[in-house]
Scaffold this motif. Structure first.
Motif, PDB file in Angstrom:
ATOM      1  N   ARG A   1       0.836  -1.201   0.000  1.00 24.29           N
ATOM      2  CA  ARG A   1       0.000   0.000   0.000  1.00 24.29           C
ATOM      3  C   ARG A   1       0.875   1.258   0.000  1.00 24.29           C
ATOM      4  NH1 ARG A   1      -5.562  -1.189   0.629  1.00 24.29           N
ATOM      5  NH2 ARG A   1      -5.743  -3.464   0.704  1.00 24.29           N
ATOM      6  N   LEU A   2       1.974   1.230   0.765  1.00 23.31           N
ATOM      7  CA  LEU A   2       2.877   2.373   0.787  1.00 23.31           C
ATOM      8  C   LEU A   2       3.613   2.504  -0.546  1.00 23.31           C
ATOM      9  CD1 LEU A   2       4.410   2.112   4.374  1.00 23.31           C
ATOM     10  CD2 LEU A   2       2.741   3.777   3.554  1.00 23.31           C
ATOM     11  N   PHE A   3       4.021   1.367  -1.106  1.00 21.85           N
ATOM     12  CA  PHE A   3       4.699   1.388  -2.407  1.00 21.85           C
ATOM     13  C   PHE A   3       3.794   1.978  -3.475  1.00 21.85           C
ATOM     14  CE2 PHE A   3       5.277  -0.512  -6.570  1.00 21.85           C
ATOM     15  CZ  PHE A   3       6.617  -0.300  -6.820  1.00 21.85           C
ATOM     16  N   ASN A   4       2.548   1.523  -3.494  1.00 19.83           N
ATOM     17  CA  ASN A   4       1.622   2.005  -4.512  1.00 19.83           C
ATOM     18  C   ASN A   4       1.384   3.509  -4.372  1.00 19.83           C
ATOM     19  OD1 ASN A   4      -0.442   1.101  -6.668  1.00 19.83           O
ATOM     20  ND2 ASN A   4      -1.646   2.396  -5.314  1.00 19.83           N
ATOM     21  N   ALA A   5       1.246   3.969  -3.131  1.00 16.54           N
ATOM     22  CA  ALA A   5       1.028   5.400  -2.898  1.00 16.54           C
ATOM     23  C   ALA A   5       2.238   6.211  -3.360  1.00 16.54           C
ATOM     24  CB  ALA A   5       0.755   5.655  -1.424  1.00 16.54           C
ATOM     25  N   ALA A   6       3.446   5.684  -3.090  1.00 16.27           N
ATOM     26  CA  ALA A   6       4.666   6.413  -3.427  1.00 16.27           C
ATOM     27  C   ALA A   6       4.961   6.384  -4.923  1.00 16.27           C
ATOM     28  CB  ALA A   6       5.849   5.839  -2.653  1.00 16.27           C
ATOM     29  N   VAL A   7       4.869   5.202  -5.534  1.00 15.40           N
ATOM     30  CA  VAL A   7       5.290   5.053  -6.930  1.00 15.40           C
ATOM     31  C   VAL A   7       4.168   5.355  -7.912  1.00 15.40           C
ATOM     32  CG1 VAL A   7       6.232   3.441  -8.631  1.00 15.40           C
ATOM     33  CG2 VAL A   7       7.068   3.393  -6.283  1.00 15.40           C
ATOM     34  N   ALA A   8       2.984   4.793  -7.667  1.00 14.38           N
ATOM     35  CA  ALA A   8       1.883   4.988  -8.617  1.00 14.38           C
ATOM     36  C   ALA A   8       1.185   6.331  -8.444  1.00 14.38           C
ATOM     37  CB  ALA A   8       0.870   3.852  -8.471  1.00 14.38           C
ATOM     38  N   GLU A   9       1.169   6.844  -7.191  1.00 15.56           N
ATOM     39  CA  GLU A   9       0.450   8.085  -6.922  1.00 15.56           C
ATOM     40  C   GLU A   9       1.365   9.270  -6.637  1.00 15.56           C
ATOM     41  OE1 GLU A   9      -2.330   7.282  -3.798  1.00 15.56           O
ATOM     42  OE2 GLU A   9      -3.076   5.456  -4.758  1.00 15.56           O
ATOM     43  N   GLY A  10       2.673   9.005  -6.564  1.00  9.32           N
ATOM     44  CA  GLY A  10       3.626  10.096  -6.371  1.00  9.32           C
ATOM     45  C   GLY A  10       3.665  10.698  -4.986  1.00  9.32           C
ATOM     46  N   LYS A  11       3.197   9.981  -3.978  1.00  9.28           N
ATOM     47  CA  LYS A  11       3.230  10.494  -2.611  1.00  9.28           C
ATOM     48  C   LYS A  11       4.664  10.451  -2.066  1.00  9.28           C
ATOM     49  CE  LYS A  11      -1.294  10.791  -2.384  1.00  9.28           C
ATOM     50  NZ  LYS A  11      -1.978  12.113  -2.427  1.00  9.28           N
ATOM     51  N   PRO A  12       5.035  11.413  -1.212  1.00 11.05           N
ATOM     52  CA  PRO A  12       6.409  11.471  -0.676  1.00 11.05           C
ATOM     53  C   PRO A  12       6.606  10.534   0.515  1.00 11.05           C
ATOM     54  CG  PRO A  12       5.156  13.320   0.156  1.00 11.05           C
ATOM     55  CD  PRO A  12       4.230  12.572  -0.777  1.00 11.05           C
ATOM     56  N   PHE A  13       6.329   9.264   0.315  1.00 14.17           N
ATOM     57  CA  PHE A  13       6.396   8.297   1.401  1.00 14.17           C
ATOM     58  C   PHE A  13       7.644   7.419   1.268  1.00 14.17           C
ATOM     59  CE2 PHE A  13       1.439   8.097   1.430  1.00 14.17           C
ATOM     60  CZ  PHE A  13       1.398   9.403   1.907  1.00 14.17           C
ATOM     61  N   LYS A  14       8.195   7.038   2.396  1.00 12.62           N
ATOM     62  CA  LYS A  14       9.333   6.118   2.418  1.00 12.62           C
ATOM     63  C   LYS A  14       9.057   4.986   3.391  1.00 12.62           C
ATOM     64  CE  LYS A  14      14.385   5.892   2.945  1.00 12.62           C
ATOM     65  NZ  LYS A  14      14.554   5.212   1.625  1.00 12.62           N
ATOM     66  N   VAL A  15       9.413   3.773   2.989  1.00 13.22           N
ATOM     67  CA  VAL A  15       9.211   2.584   3.825  1.00 13.22           C
ATOM     68  C   VAL A  15      10.429   2.349   4.709  1.00 13.22           C
ATOM     69  CG1 VAL A  15       8.966   0.068   3.799  1.00 13.22           C
ATOM     70  CG2 VAL A  15       7.660   1.469   2.187  1.00 13.22           C
ATOM     71  N   VAL A  16      10.186   1.993   5.965  1.00 13.75           N
ATOM     72  CA  VAL A  16      11.236   1.532   6.871  1.00 13.75           C
ATOM     73  C   VAL A  16      11.029   0.035   7.060  1.00 13.75           C
ATOM     74  CG1 VAL A  16      12.244   1.711   9.172  1.00 13.75           C
ATOM     75  CG2 VAL A  16      11.350   3.761   8.039  1.00 13.75           C
ATOM     76  N   TRP A  17      12.007  -0.763   6.643  1.00 12.66           N
ATOM     77  CA  TRP A  17      11.864  -2.218   6.661  1.00 12.66           C
ATOM     78  C   TRP A  17      12.258  -2.843   7.994  1.00 12.66           C
ATOM     79  CZ3 TRP A  17       9.280  -4.725   2.977  1.00 12.66           C
ATOM     80  CH2 TRP A  17       9.119  -4.100   1.742  1.00 12.66           C
ATOM     81  N   ASP A  18      13.033  -2.138   8.795  1.00 10.69           N
ATOM     82  CA  ASP A  18      13.464  -2.687  10.076  1.00 10.69           C
ATOM     83  C   ASP A  18      12.244  -3.033  10.926  1.00 10.69           C
ATOM     84  OD1 ASP A  18      15.955  -2.975  11.911  1.00 10.69           O
ATOM     85  OD2 ASP A  18      14.473  -1.965  13.175  1.00 10.69           O
ATOM     86  N   GLY A  19      12.208  -4.269  11.432  1.00 13.69           N
ATOM     87  CA  GLY A  19      11.083  -4.714  12.252  1.00 13.69           C
ATOM     88  C   GLY A  19       9.891  -5.202  11.453  1.00 13.69           C
ATOM     89  N   GLN A  20      10.069  -5.425  10.150  1.00 15.22           N
ATOM     90  CA  GLN A  20       8.941  -5.905   9.353  1.00 15.22           C
ATOM     91  C   GLN A  20       8.504  -7.302   9.797  1.00 15.22           C
ATOM     92  OE1 GLN A  20       9.018  -7.997   5.758  1.00 15.22           O
ATOM     93  NE2 GLN A  20      11.187  -7.590   5.268  1.00 15.22           N
ATOM     94  N   VAL A  21       7.193  -7.554   9.711  1.00 17.84           N
ATOM     95  CA  VAL A  21       6.621  -8.876   9.985  1.00 17.84           C
ATOM     96  C   VAL A  21       5.962  -9.343   8.696  1.00 17.84           C
ATOM     97  CG1 VAL A  21       5.042 -10.215  11.434  1.00 17.84           C
ATOM     98  CG2 VAL A  21       6.182  -8.185  12.381  1.00 17.84           C
ATOM     99  N   TYR A  22       6.482 -10.412   8.111  1.00 20.78           N
ATOM    100  CA  TYR A  22       6.005 -10.836   6.794  1.00 20.78           C
ATOM    101  C   TYR A  22       5.340 -12.212   6.847  1.00 20.78           C
ATOM    102  CZ  TYR A  22      10.286 -13.693   6.463  1.00 20.78           C
ATOM    103  OH  TYR A  22      11.278 -14.606   6.699  1.00 20.78           O
TER     104      TYR A  22
END
Length: 359
Positions: free
Chosen positions: A238-259
Motif C-alpha cells: 500500500r505504501l509502495f503504490n502510494a509512493a510510486v503509482a500516486e507520487g506520494k512522498p512516502f518512504k518505507v522503513v523495513w526494520d522490524g517488518q513482519v512478513y
C-alpha cells in the motif's frame, strides 16, 4: 438467537446474490484488490469466458466464516491471511485444495517443488508474501533525521506527532517487542509468556495516547496523505503504490517488518466450486503470480516467478528492492508464526481490546 443475530449482522454488508454463472472473489480492496483484479480476475474471465467479479472486505476471513456457518455462501474465492487460512481449514470452513490441480512452473518444475516452503497448505495457495512495515512522509521529517529502526517509531521525543497502527494484536505485538529490543528469533518465545505479553503492551503504552487506529489497508497511506499521522504501520504494498503509482512522498522503513503468505482459499459450499479451483490454478501459476507482483510490491511465492526481473506496471520501477523478501529488507525481520496465532489469536485480541478500552 444471539448467534443468529451476529451472523445476520456479519452478512449484512455482503448480501450479494450467489450466481452459479458468475465467480465472486473477495479480497482486501484498495491497491491490493485492484492488483488482483487486474492480474487475476479480469484476465481469467477473458480467457475462460466465465463472468467474474471482485468484492471488498476489511478482512475476508470474517464474512467467509459467517456465510459458511449461516449456510448462505456467496463467495467463491477469498484472499486470507495465512493464520486465518489454517484456522478456518481446521474448523471445516474451507474446501480442501489438491496440489495436483496446480500447474507446474513455466520451467516445468512441478508445483510441489516450485512453490516456496509452506506456500501451499491443505486449504490454501499463496498468492504473495507481504509485510507489515512502517512508513513516513519525507516532507515532514528532514532527511538527516529520517527514522531507520523499529525503535524510532516509538521515539516520541525525537519524532513528536501522531502514529498510525493497525487495530489488532497480530503484527502489532511483535513489532512492539522488536522495537523494545527483542531479537526476531526470540519474539514468539517472549510473547508466549505472561511477562512477554506485558512487555509488549508496556511498549505500546508509550505511544497509546498518540495513536490513530486503522482497520482497512487503504486507511494507512491515507492517514499519511492527510497529515493525520507523522508515521504509520501499513502493508508494504500500500505504501509502495502510494509512493510510486500516486507520487506520494512516502518512504518505507523495513526494520522490524513482519512478513507472511497471503492465501487464496475456497469457502465450504462455494456456488462455483470447480470454477474456483480453476481460478486459483490460473492465478497462482508462474505468470499469474508475476502479474500480481507487477501490480503491487508483494513477493511471488513460486521460485519460477522470480527467475526473470519483475518490473512495476509503470514499465520502469524494479520490484526486487521493494518486496519483503529482498535480502536488504530482511536484516531485522520476522516471519509471522501462523501456528502461534491459530492458538493465541482469540486470547491476545481479548487482551488487546481490554487494553484499548482502558484509560
Amino acid at each position: 438467537m444471539k448467534k443468529l443475530l451476529i451472523l445476520t449482522t456479519a452478512l449484512a454488508g455482503f448480501a450479494v446474490q450467489a450466481h452459479a454463472g458468475e465467480l465472486t472473489v473477495m479480497s482486501w480492496g484498495g491497491a491490493y484488490g485492484e492488483a488482483q483484479t487486474e492480474a487475476h480476475v479480469k484476465p481469467w474471465s477473458a480467457k475462460t469466458g466465465f463472468p467474474a467479479k471482485m468484492i471488498d472486505s476489511d478482512n475476508p476471513a470474517q464474512p467467509v466464516k459467517a456465510q459458511v456457518e449461516a449456510g448462505n455462501v456467496t463467495i467463491d474465492v477469498a484472499s486470507l491471511e495465512y493464520a486465518d487460512a489454517i484456522r478456518l481449514c481446521d474448523e471445516g470452513v474451507l474446501e480442501k485444495i489438491d496440489i495436483s490441480i496446480l500447474p507446474p512452473g513455466n520451467d516445468g518444475v512441478p508445483a510441489a517443488e516450485d512453490f516456496l516452503a509452506g506456500a501451499v497448505t491443505e486449504c490454501g495457495v499463496s498468492t504473495d508474501i507481504w509485510a507489515n512495515v512502517y512508513g513516513y512522509d519525507t516532507t515532514k521529517i528532514p532527511a538527516d533525521k529520517a527514522p531507520t529502526t523499529a525503535a524510532d517509531f516509538f521515539d516520541m521525543a525525537k519524532y513528536p506527532g501522531k502514529r498510525g497502527l493497525r487495530k489488532g494484536a497480530k503484527g502489532v505485538l511483535e513489532f512492539a517487542l522488536m522495537a523494545d529490543g527483542v531479537a526476531p528469533a526470540d519474539v514468539y518465545k517472549t510473547l508466549s509468556t505472561p511477562e512477554g505479553v506485558d512487555r509488549a503492551f508496556k511498549k505500546l503504552d508509550t505511544i497509546k495516547k498518540d495513536v490513530v487506529w486503522w482497520e482497512a489497508g487503504a486507511q494507512a497511506p491515507q492517514l499519511l496523505a492527510d497529515g493525520e499521522v507523522i508515521m504509520t504501520t501499513a502493508y508494504n504494498g500500500r505504501l509502495f503504490n502510494a509512493a510510486v503509482a500516486e507520487g506520494k512522498p512516502f518512504k518505507v522503513v523495513w526494520d522490524g517488518q513482519v512478513y507472511e503468505n497471503e492465501m487464496y482459499a475456497i469457502p465450504k459450499g462455494a456456488p462455483n466450486l470447480e470454477k474456483a479451483k480453476e481460478f486459483i490454478a490460473y492465478a497462482t501459476s508462474t505468470d499469474g503470480l508475476r502479474a500480481q507482483a507487477q501490480n503491487i510490491s508483494y513477493g511471488p511465492a513460486r521460485k519460477s516467478a522470480l527467475k526473470e526481473p519483475l518490473i512495476f506496471k509503470d514499465g520502469k520501477t524494479e520490484m526486487a528492492p521493494n518486496v519483503p523478501t529482498a535480502e536488504a529488507n530482511l536484516k531485522n525481520s520476522l516471519q509471522s508464526d501462523f501456528q502461534f496465532w491459530v492458538d493465541r489469536d482469540a486470547e491476545l485480541n481479548e487482551r488487546f481490546n481490554a487494553w484499548l478500552a482502558a484509560n
